[in-house]
Design a protein around this motif. Structure first.
Motif, PDB file in Angstrom:
ATOM      1  N   PHE A  67       4.397   9.755  -9.698  1.00 24.92           N
ATOM      2  CA  PHE A  67       3.780  10.259 -11.080  1.00 24.92           C
ATOM      3  C   PHE A  67       3.324  11.575 -10.964  1.00 24.92           C
ATOM      4  O   PHE A  67       3.304  12.322 -11.889  1.00 24.92           O
ATOM      5  N   ALA A  68       2.780  12.078  -9.852  1.00 25.12           N
ATOM      6  CA  ALA A  68       2.190  13.223  -9.736  1.00 25.12           C
ATOM      7  C   ALA A  68       3.579  14.503  -9.714  1.00 25.12           C
ATOM      8  O   ALA A  68       3.347  15.507 -10.435  1.00 25.12           O
ATOM      9  N   THR A  69       4.440  14.105  -9.216  1.00 21.61           N
ATOM     10  CA  THR A  69       5.696  15.042  -9.070  1.00 21.61           C
ATOM     11  C   THR A  69       6.427  15.023 -10.714  1.00 21.61           C
ATOM     12  O   THR A  69       6.675  15.965 -10.902  1.00 21.61           O
TER      13      THR A  69
ATOM     14  N   ALA B 271       0.932  -1.137  -0.133  1.00 21.33           N
ATOM     15  CA  ALA B 271       0.094  -0.042   0.108  1.00 21.33           C
ATOM     16  C   ALA B 271       0.713   1.307  -0.002  1.00 21.33           C
ATOM     17  O   ALA B 271       0.437   2.107  -0.707  1.00 21.33           O
ATOM     18  N   GLU B 272       2.098   1.253   0.873  1.00 26.41           N
ATOM     19  CA  GLU B 272       2.940   2.464   0.838  1.00 26.41           C
ATOM     20  C   GLU B 272       3.501   2.389  -0.431  1.00 26.41           C
ATOM     21  O   GLU B 272       3.812   3.703  -1.112  1.00 26.41           O
ATOM     22  N   LYS B 273       3.881   1.674  -1.303  1.00 21.61           N
ATOM     23  CA  LYS B 273       4.608   1.574  -2.491  1.00 21.61           C
ATOM     24  C   LYS B 273       3.636   2.081  -3.491  1.00 21.61           C
ATOM     25  O   LYS B 273       3.991   2.925  -4.256  1.00 21.61           O
ATOM     26  N   LYS B 274       2.284   1.658  -3.369  1.00 21.68           N
ATOM     27  CA  LYS B 274       1.248   2.212  -4.139  1.00 21.68           C
ATOM     28  C   LYS B 274       1.168   4.084  -4.015  1.00 21.68           C
ATOM     29  O   LYS B 274       0.961   4.645  -5.085  1.00 21.68           O
TER      30      LYS B 274
END
Length: 115
Positions: free
Chosen positions: A54-56, A44-47
């Motif tokens: 991707f946002a960055t 979950a943390e990786k996701k």
């Protein structure tokens, strides 16, 4: 009698071994459950981290595009700013009483009719 006592000792040792094996199995199952929980949390943390990455990257791309545009049109904007500053200085001078009518003899203005 030796056979009977050997059998009883073996049964006692077997019972102790079963208890130790049961405890070991319970400990291993608990460790496995903890590891699986840690794996799920890490997934979950990786996701979340990948989404943030991707946002960055998208933000960096937008900055890069904006920077490219600024670099491409820098000279045009610089020239326009210089013209605006010059026009403002002249307008201020006119408002202060300067006379620029003789300087515009050859310029083609907005109301100038072609001959």
């Amino acid at each position: 009698k030796d056979g009977q006592s050997d059998y009883e000792i073996m049964m006692k040792e077997s019972a102790e071994k079963r208890v130790a094996d049961s405890k070991s199995l319970a400990d291993k199952q608990a460790a496995k459950a903890d590891t699986e929980k840690s794996l799920a949390d890490a997934g979950a943390e990786k996701k979340d981290t990948v989404g943030e990455l991707f946002a960055t990257l998208k933000y960096i791309q937008s900055l890069h595009t904006e920077c490219d545009w600024l670099m491409k049109y820098f000279e045009v904007r610089k020239t326009a700013r210089t013209g605006e500053i010059d026009s403002l200085v002249k307008a201020k001078a006119v408002l202060s009483g300067a006379d620029y009518s003789l300087l515009q003899m050859n310029s083609r203005g907005f109301l100038h009719r072609p001959e």
